[in-house]
Design an enzyme around this catalytic site. Structure first.
Site, PDB file in Angstrom:
ATOM      1  N   ASP A 103     105.346  22.996  44.753  1.00 58.03           N
ATOM      2  CA  ASP A 103     104.845  21.806  44.065  1.00 58.03           C
ATOM      3  C   ASP A 103     103.765  21.128  44.906  1.00 58.03           C
ATOM      4  OD1 ASP A 103     106.822  22.302  42.211  1.00 58.03           O
ATOM      5  OD2 ASP A 103     108.238  20.871  43.104  1.00 58.03           O
ATOM      6  N   LYS A 104     102.982  20.299  44.251  1.00 59.80           N
ATOM      7  CA  LYS A 104     101.900  19.592  44.949  1.00 59.80           C
ATOM      8  C   LYS A 104     102.435  18.766  46.128  1.00 59.80           C
ATOM      9  CE  LYS A 104      97.906  16.775  43.769  1.00 59.80           C
ATOM     10  NZ  LYS A 104      97.180  16.099  42.717  1.00 59.80           N
TER      11      LYS A 104
END
Ligand code: URA
Length: 256
Positions: A103-104
């Site tokens: 994920d970011k």
């Protein structure tokens, strides 16, 4: 192999740029400037230099990145700043992509490669290699998670997970390590949500038998030697590894 193809595979230059560099005398083979971009070379035996820089022959490139927050695991800059931007120019070969996603806001180990076959071996559901994550939780770790994760957790949307391992960290009640053999969307976060906890910070610290080198700072990359790539398919002792690594890797999550 054609000289211009070899250069195109190992640099960011287009074929027409390569032609222009050759014309200006900027390409040498075995130390001699060449005139024909389409000449045949044997890249395993001959040395090729472009604008003074020797290109190293390798069939594929493998890079371990210690991903910081704020970057997406994508090759498309429309998605925001991508992990490819963190790869030094000399390693940015054509066709490089992240083999698997974080994920970011997740930190840690991302493998980048142009080797589609290896990526398939790592990611195929039949043979998902184990990946270990360090997790900073919102609420204290509870011992009952061990059995809940082991027995194949059911997520809030009804999706069933493969058995996973989790351990809490002694004297650090809001920290845990998780080992997964699959890669569902937001999986670690959703697993803790299913036991009514919440992941505050997350870092992937190993894939198979390969861990993030301790000296690799946030946002830094290292090229893997071909012989080290096979470590992806070796086992790692989950509990012993986690015990040893907590102090080192928790510092990445504590110090923003
Ligand atoms: N699980 C998550 O929730 N996020 C990641 O980035 C990786 C695993």
């Amino acid at each position: 192999m054609r000289l211009d193809k070899f250069i195109a595979d190992h640099t960011e230059y287009t074929r027409s740029q390569i032609k222009a560099i050759v014309k200006k005398g900027g390409v040498s083979v075995d130390g001699k400037a060449v005139k024909a971009a389409d000449m045949q070379i044997d890249p395993q035996k001959q040395s090729v230099t472009v604008n003074g820089k020797e290109l190293m022959y390798r069939e594929h490139t493998y890079i371990v990145l210690n991903k910081p927050e704020g970057y997406v695991c994508s090759t498309d800059s429309k998605d925001g700043a991508t992990v490819l931007e963190l790869v030094p120019e000399e390693l940015r070969v054509k066709g490089l992509f992240p083999a698997g996603r974080l994920d970011k806001d997740t930190l840690g180990m991302v493998l980048l490669t142009d080797d589609g076959e290896l990526a398939h071996r790592i990611l195929s559901p039949k043979r998902h290699i184990p990946k270990i994550y360090l997790v900073k939780l919102d609420r204290p770790f509870e011992i009952k998670y061990v059995d809940q994760f082991k027995s194949g957790m059911v997520l809030e949307n009804g999706e069933k997970c493969l058995p996973a391992r989790v351990i809490g960290v002694e004297n650090n009640e809001k920290w845990a390590f998780v080992e997964l053999c699959e890669g569902k969307y937001h999986q670690v976060k959703r697993m803790f949500a299913a036991v009514e906890n919440h992941v505050e910070r997350l870092m992937r610290i190993s894939m198979g038998g390969l861990e993030i080198p301790e000296k690799l700072g946030k946002g830094e990359c290292i090229e893997l030697l071909h012989k080290d790539v096979e470590k992806l398919f070796l086992p790692l002792d989950f509990e012993e590894f986690c015990l040893k690594k907590f102090v080192i890797f928790s510092s990445y999550l504590i110090n923003k």
